[in-house]
Motif scaffolding. Structure first.
Motif, PDB file in Angstrom:
ATOM      1  N   PRO A   1      -5.804  15.319 -12.343  1.00 12.91           N
ATOM      2  CA  PRO A   1      -5.439  14.562 -13.555  1.00 12.91           C
ATOM      3  C   PRO A   1      -5.719  15.333 -14.840  1.00 12.91           C
ATOM      4  O   PRO A   1      -5.031  15.168 -15.847  1.00 12.91           O
ATOM      5  CB  PRO A   1      -6.291  13.299 -13.463  1.00 12.91           C
ATOM      6  N   GLY A   2      -6.705  16.192 -14.848  1.00 10.48           N
ATOM      7  CA  GLY A   2      -7.009  16.916 -16.062  1.00 10.48           C
ATOM      8  C   GLY A   2      -6.051  18.041 -16.365  1.00 10.48           C
ATOM      9  O   GLY A   2      -6.075  18.609 -17.470  1.00 10.48           O
ATOM     10  N   ALA A   3      -5.197  18.412 -15.382  1.00  8.12           N
ATOM     11  CA  ALA A   3      -4.249  19.504 -15.619  1.00  8.12           C
ATOM     12  C   ALA A   3      -3.006  19.031 -16.348  1.00  8.12           C
ATOM     13  O   ALA A   3      -2.203  19.870 -16.791  1.00  8.12           O
ATOM     14  CB  ALA A   3      -3.868  20.162 -14.295  1.00  8.12           C
ATOM     15  N   HIS A   4      -2.810  17.736 -16.456  1.00 14.59           N
ATOM     16  CA  HIS A   4      -1.622  17.207 -17.111  1.00 14.59           C
ATOM     17  C   HIS A   4      -1.890  17.012 -18.591  1.00 14.59           C
ATOM     18  O   HIS A   4      -2.993  16.647 -19.008  1.00 14.59           O
ATOM     19  CB  HIS A   4      -1.197  15.875 -16.478  1.00 14.59           C
ATOM     20  N   SER A   5      -0.854  17.222 -19.409  1.00  8.43           N
ATOM     21  CA  SER A   5      -0.916  17.021 -20.858  1.00  8.43           C
ATOM     22  C   SER A   5       0.286  16.187 -21.272  1.00  8.43           C
ATOM     23  O   SER A   5       1.349  16.732 -21.622  1.00  8.43           O
ATOM     24  CB  SER A   5      -0.935  18.364 -21.600  1.00  8.43           C
ATOM     25  N   PRO A   6       0.203  14.849 -21.203  1.00 11.34           N
ATOM     26  CA  PRO A   6       1.365  14.014 -21.553  1.00 11.34           C
ATOM     27  C   PRO A   6       1.784  14.167 -23.008  1.00 11.34           C
ATOM     28  O   PRO A   6       2.936  13.956 -23.363  1.00 11.34           O
ATOM     29  CB  PRO A   6       0.888  12.598 -21.251  1.00 11.34           C
ATOM     30  N   GLU A   7       0.838  14.555 -23.896  1.00  6.24           N
ATOM     31  CA  GLU A   7       1.210  14.659 -25.300  1.00  6.24           C
ATOM     32  C   GLU A   7       2.094  15.880 -25.591  1.00  6.24           C
ATOM     33  O   GLU A   7       2.696  15.973 -26.665  1.00  6.24           O
ATOM     34  CB  GLU A   7      -0.055  14.717 -26.166  1.00  6.24           C
ATOM     35  N   LYS A   8       2.190  16.823 -24.640  1.00 12.52           N
ATOM     36  CA  LYS A   8       3.008  18.024 -24.838  1.00 12.52           C
ATOM     37  C   LYS A   8       4.395  17.907 -24.210  1.00 12.52           C
ATOM     38  O   LYS A   8       5.173  18.862 -24.263  1.00 12.52           O
ATOM     39  CB  LYS A   8       2.289  19.233 -24.268  1.00 12.52           C
ATOM     40  N   VAL A   9       4.683  16.786 -23.581  1.00 14.91           N
ATOM     41  CA  VAL A   9       5.988  16.618 -22.935  1.00 14.91           C
ATOM     42  C   VAL A   9       7.040  16.361 -24.006  1.00 14.91           C
ATOM     43  O   VAL A   9       6.865  15.480 -24.867  1.00 14.91           O
ATOM     44  CB  VAL A   9       5.943  15.462 -21.919  1.00 14.91           C
ATOM     45  N   LYS A  10       8.153  17.090 -23.985  1.00 12.78           N
ATOM     46  CA  LYS A  10       9.240  16.946 -24.952  1.00 12.78           C
ATOM     47  C   LYS A  10      10.600  16.881 -24.263  1.00 12.78           C
ATOM     48  O   LYS A  10      11.599  17.381 -24.783  1.00 12.78           O
ATOM     49  CB  LYS A  10       9.212  18.083 -25.960  1.00 12.78           C
ATOM     50  N   VAL A  11      10.617  16.280 -23.068  1.00  9.52           N
ATOM     51  CA  VAL A  11      11.885  16.136 -22.354  1.00  9.52           C
ATOM     52  C   VAL A  11      12.752  15.090 -23.033  1.00  9.52           C
ATOM     53  O   VAL A  11      13.969  15.267 -23.205  1.00  9.52           O
ATOM     54  CB  VAL A  11      11.625  15.795 -20.875  1.00  9.52           C
ATOM     55  N   HIS A  12      12.148  13.978 -23.449  1.00  8.24           N
ATOM     56  CA  HIS A  12      12.890  12.883 -24.042  1.00  8.24           C
ATOM     57  C   HIS A  12      12.831  12.882 -25.561  1.00  8.24           C
ATOM     58  O   HIS A  12      13.218  11.906 -26.187  1.00  8.24           O
ATOM     59  CB  HIS A  12      12.351  11.550 -23.512  1.00  8.24           C
TER      60      HIS A  12
END
Length: 253
Positions: free
Chosen positions: A215-226
């Motif tokens: 879980p710590g490897a994910h960065s939802p704030e850096k997602v820019k797909v949408h």
């Protein structure tokens, strides 16, 4: 005709509907009943009728020659405090009171503070040679253990005797089995069966086959797909809430 703007009409007393001066009364200043409390009251006297002159009775009432002091009224004596000035009496002798230097106020603790109790050790008083009164340890009280106290209620008492193998309830003459020889029935047979659990050995640790990120490897704030780009924030200056907002779209009337 009268002009209210230039000339005032004088008031006519006949048009007033209120009571006249004769309707008001003031409290009397004569006598004691309903007397005006703002005025001083003079002494009052009453005249009695003349008594009959008899030969066997003597007139014991005072005559006009007696003067009645003005402070004596029929309600009692009305007089303020009075004082007299006398000569100083001679002292009976020299006073034996201690002077100011005989006191030691510094030795007395303040009354607002607490202090422990203090005691003094004095000499032992002389004992009496002949004393017919017995000492406190000469008196004995009856024991309160057991049922043989006539003046006190007693609890039930029991005695412990030795073990007798013959003739007692411990001797099994019929050779019947004891309570431990009987098997108990499982309550699950005649009652609802409770939940049961079993304890197994610990499972082996799974081997790491797939390298999945945690879980710590994910960065939802850096997602820019949408969205066009990832959100970014900056710290600016706090503006006043009373400023006029900038209006760019002005409607044309």
């Amino acid at each position: 005709m009268e002009d209210s703007g230039l000339k005032k009409t004088p008031a006519i007393a006949a048009r007033e509907t209120g009571p006249g001066p004769g309707c008001y009364t003031l409290p009397p200043t004569v006598g004691f009943v309903n007397h005006d409390y703002t005025r001083f009251t003079s002494p009052a006297y009453s005249f009695h009728q003349r008594l009959k002159n008899r030969l066997d009775l003597k007139d014991s009432s005072p005559g006009p020659c007696y003067f009645v002091h003005p402070e004596l009224t029929r309600f009692g004596r009305a007089k303020g405090p009075s004082y007299s000035m006398l000569a100083r009496a001679r002292p009976p002798g020299l006073p034996q009171t201690p002077g100011p230097g005989a006191y030691s106020p510094e030795r007395a603790p303040p009354p607002s503070q607490q202090r422990p109790p203090s005691f003094s050790i004095g000499a032992r008083t002389k004992s009496r040679l002949v004393d017919p009164v017995p000492a406190p340890n000469s008196y004995t009280l009856p024991s309160l253990l057991g049922p043989r106290v006539p003046s006190k209620p007693s609890s039930p008492s029991f005695t412990i005797r030795g073990w007798n193998a013959k003739g007692s309830y411990a001797e099994d003459l019929s050779q019947t089995p004891g309570p431990g020889r009987y098997n108990t029935t499982d309550p699950s047979v005649y009652l609802c069966r409770p939940p049961s659990f079993s304890m197994l050995g610990r499972l082996k640790k799974p081997t790491q086959v797939s390298h999945t990120p945690g879980p710590g490897a994910h960065s939802p704030e850096k997602v820019k797909v949408h969205r066009a780009r990832a959100p970014s924030y900056s710290l600016g200056v706090r503006h006043s809430e009373f400023l006029m907002p900038l209006i760019t779209d002005v409607p044309e009337w």
